[in-house]
Design an enzyme around this catalytic site. Structure first.
Site, short mmCIF file in Angstrom:
data_model
loop_
_atom_site.label_atom_id
_atom_site.label_comp_id
_atom_site.label_asym_id
_atom_site.label_seq_id
_atom_site.Cartn_x
_atom_site.Cartn_y
_atom_site.Cartn_z
N HIS A 1 -4.21 -4.36 -3.14
CA HIS A 1 -4.64 -4.15 -1.75
C HIS A 1 -4.88 -2.68 -1.43
O HIS A 1 -4.86 -2.29 -0.27
CB HIS A 1 -3.61 -4.75 -0.78
CG HIS A 1 -3.63 -6.26 -0.74
ND1 HIS A 1 -2.69 -7.02 -0.10
CD2 HIS A 1 -4.50 -7.15 -1.29
CE1 HIS A 1 -2.98 -8.30 -0.24
NE2 HIS A 1 -4.06 -8.41 -0.98
N VAL B 1 0.83 -1.21 0.00
CA VAL B 1 0.00 0.00 0.00
C VAL B 1 0.87 1.26 0.00
O VAL B 1 0.35 2.38 0.02
CB VAL B 1 -1.00 0.00 1.19
CG1 VAL B 1 -2.04 -1.09 1.00
CG2 VAL B 1 -0.29 -0.19 2.54
P1 OAD Z 1 4.94 -10.76 4.56
O1 OAD Z 1 5.42 -9.98 5.73
O2 OAD Z 1 3.97 -11.84 4.82
O3 OAD Z 1 6.17 -11.42 3.80
C1 OAD Z 1 7.29 -10.67 3.44
C2 OAD Z 1 8.26 -11.57 2.72
O4 OAD Z 1 9.36 -10.78 2.29
C3 OAD Z 1 8.84 -12.71 3.56
O5 OAD Z 1 8.73 -13.94 2.87
C4 OAD Z 1 10.30 -12.32 3.77
O6 OAD Z 1 11.18 -13.44 3.76
C5 OAD Z 1 10.56 -11.46 2.55
N1 OAD Z 1 11.59 -10.43 2.76
C6 OAD Z 1 11.90 -9.71 3.86
N2 OAD Z 1 12.90 -8.86 3.63
C7 OAD Z 1 13.25 -9.02 2.33
C8 OAD Z 1 14.24 -8.43 1.48
N3 OAD Z 1 15.06 -7.49 1.92
N4 OAD Z 1 14.31 -8.85 0.19
C9 OAD Z 1 13.48 -9.83 -0.27
N5 OAD Z 1 12.54 -10.43 0.49
C10 OAD Z 1 12.41 -10.03 1.76
O7 OAD Z 1 4.39 -9.69 3.51
P2 OAD Z 1 3.44 -9.93 2.23
O8 OAD Z 1 3.70 -11.28 1.64
O9 OAD Z 1 3.55 -8.76 1.38
O10 OAD Z 1 -2.38 -7.62 3.44
O11 OAD Z 1 2.03 -9.96 2.92
C11 OAD Z 1 0.90 -10.12 2.11
C12 OAD Z 1 -0.27 -9.38 2.69
O12 OAD Z 1 -0.45 -9.78 4.06
C13 OAD Z 1 -0.09 -7.88 2.79
O13 OAD Z 1 -0.43 -7.20 1.60
C14 OAD Z 1 -1.03 -7.49 3.90
C15 OAD Z 1 -0.65 -8.60 4.88
O14 OAD Z 1 -1.56 -8.91 5.83
C16 OAD Z 1 -3.36 -6.92 4.04
O15 OAD Z 1 -3.16 -6.16 4.97
C17 OAD Z 1 -4.72 -7.20 3.47
#
Ligand code: OAD
Length: 231
Positions: free
Chosen positions: A106, A90
């Site tokens: 989202h 977002v």
């Molecule tokens: P998450 O916090 O679930 O996952 C983040 C991912 O990024 C993890 O798998 C980490 O290993 C990876 N990560 C962290 N640092 C990184 C870096 N420097 N380079 C590459 N990867 C890295 O976040 P999202 O998958 O985006 O939705 O979460 C999905 C949705 O869940 C969000 O949009 C939000 C949340 O609840 C809503 O609020 C509706």
């Protein structure tokens, strides 16, 4: 002309200083999803919800895009076919890096939405409870973000793009939230080559043809260079 569809998640913005959700100490370790990211939570206590998103809006406005965002803009500008960015984020960091036509499935912190008349407008840095809608005057403004239990935006458009994708990449997402987590299956059914770029293997890593591990600021520019060299 091969179309590339790229899904991004919080991991791509981590090195810009924005917290992820599910990493250690992430947003969901500090706040209960039910309180801040559901329609029921907003109905129960809108002040808590506005405070949560106000803080994130201020943080996002101060953040700068990192080399991963910039590399995707470079890809969009130099790839001979279409490059579609679908983000779960977002924040506005893809746009700040110069990317165009970013699909915010989202929603976005930059937007406000009236729950009475569905009018949308640019959110002020701080939204308050009972803030009036500029169209209908109702005191029913909320952040224009998608909460759990709500349908993500632009799904028909996203599925159309996935049906025509030659390459599908998933960057910085844990693969725990649907429908985004299932995009790899849609892309695979369309015959796309699939690649995950993440710090650690996501829960859906085994569904991808290739997995590239490491910080996005390093892996994404390298992956983009390789794609452009081979194009
Ligand atoms: P998450 O916090 O679930 O996952 C983040 C991912 O990024 C993890 O798998 C980490 O290993 C990876 N990560 C962290 N640092 C990184 C870096 N420097 N380079 C590459 N990867 C890295 O976040 P999202 O998958 O985006 O939705 O979460 C999905 C949705 O869940 C969000 O949009 C939000 C949340 O609840 C809503 O609020 C509706």
């Amino acid at each position: 002309m091969e179309k590339i569809v790229i899904l991004t998640g919080a991991g791509i913005s981590a090195e810009s200083g924005l917290g992820t959700f599910r990493d250690e100490g992430g947003l969901w370790a500090q706040h209960r999803i039910e309180d801040v990211a559901t329609p029921d939570g907003f109905a129960r206590n809108p002040a808590v919800v506005q405070k949560f998103y106000n803080a994130r809006r201020v943080q996002a406005a101060q953040a700068q895009p990192n080399p991963a965002h910039t590399a995707l803009t470079h890809l969009q500008r130099n790839w001979p076919g279409e490059v579609i960015i679908v983000t779960q984020n977002v924040d506005g960091l893809h746009e700040a890096a110069g990317s165009e036509n970013v699909i915010h499935m989202h929603g976005t912190l930059a937007g406000a939405l009236c729950t009475t008349c569905d009018h949308r407008w640019v959110a002020p840095p701080e939204m308050s409870v009972g803030e009036p809608c500029p169209a209908c005057g109702g005191p029913t403004a909320r952040p224009d973000v998608v909460w759990f239990g709500e349908m993500p935006y632009f799904m028909d458009l996203i599925y159309d793009h996935l049906a025509n994708a030659a390459i599908f990449a998933s960057i910085g997402t844990s693969g725990q939230v649907y429908p985004a987590a299932a995009f790899v299956h849609e892309a695979t059914m369309s015959g796309a080559r699939t690649v995950e770029l993440n710090l650690d293997p996501s829960s859906g890593a085994s569904s991808f043809d290739q997995v590239i591990l490491g910080p996005a600021s390093e892996t994404v520019p390298r992956w983009v260079q390789k794609l452009l060299r081979e194009s």
